[in-house]
Design an enzyme around this catalytic site. Sequence first.
Site, PDB file in Angstrom:
ATOM      1  CG  HIS A  73      -0.092  -0.388   2.156  1.00 35.63           C
ATOM      2  ND1 HIS A  73       0.267  -1.412   3.050  1.00 35.63           N
ATOM      3  CD2 HIS A  73      -0.097   0.729   3.748  1.00 35.63           C
ATOM      4  CE1 HIS A  73       0.781  -1.063   4.318  1.00 35.63           C
ATOM      5  NE2 HIS A  73       0.802  -0.379   4.393  1.00 35.63           N
TER       6      HIS A  73
ATOM      7  CG  HIS B 205       0.202   4.977   4.179  1.00 39.85           C
ATOM      8  ND1 HIS B 205       0.032   5.111   5.683  1.00 39.85           N
ATOM      9  CD2 HIS B 205       1.886   4.259   3.947  1.00 39.85           C
ATOM     10  CE1 HIS B 205       0.338   4.006   5.133  1.00 39.85           C
ATOM     11  NE2 HIS B 205       1.684   3.047   5.362  1.00 39.85           N
TER      12      HIS B 205
END
Length: 134
Positions: free
Chosen positions: A98, A100
Amino acid sequence: MQDCIFCKIIKKEIPCEKVYEDETVLAFLDINPVNLGHTLVVPKKHFENIYDIEENEVTHLIKIAKKISIALKKMGADGTNITINNGKAAGQVIPHFHTHVIPRSVEDNLPLWPAKKPKEGELKEVAKKIISML
Ligand code: AMP
Ligand code: ZN
């Protein structure tokens, strides 16, 4: 992947505050934001981190992180941090790749990591090592 919280979000088994979705990517708000608007951009396919994600997937993901950065800027952010934590040592808690995207304000005074002053010759030495590993 079973027992992966982000896979469960992607399969809609766990709710999220979605801000963007396409065929390969889902972006949703971090439940513990550094600043409001903190968004996670996640591939729908399960990869653990930068070491195993396919190149075309990471390329597309960065495009979406750019799109979200621009949206946050239009909302008033002075800047954004785009960070990817790879491995526990780097602070990765959720083992599903992922990115951010964190909106920043000139007044938020958040610390970045502290820098270390290298010893004489260390930069040259480490540059050589990295080059030999590429
Ligand atoms: P990392 O330390 O890079 O693995 O970051 C994982 C992030 O996922 C943290 O910032 C958490 O706040 C966030 N997070 C964990 N569970 C959820 C969830 N169910 N929905 C949204 N964000 C989450
Ligand atoms: Zn997963």
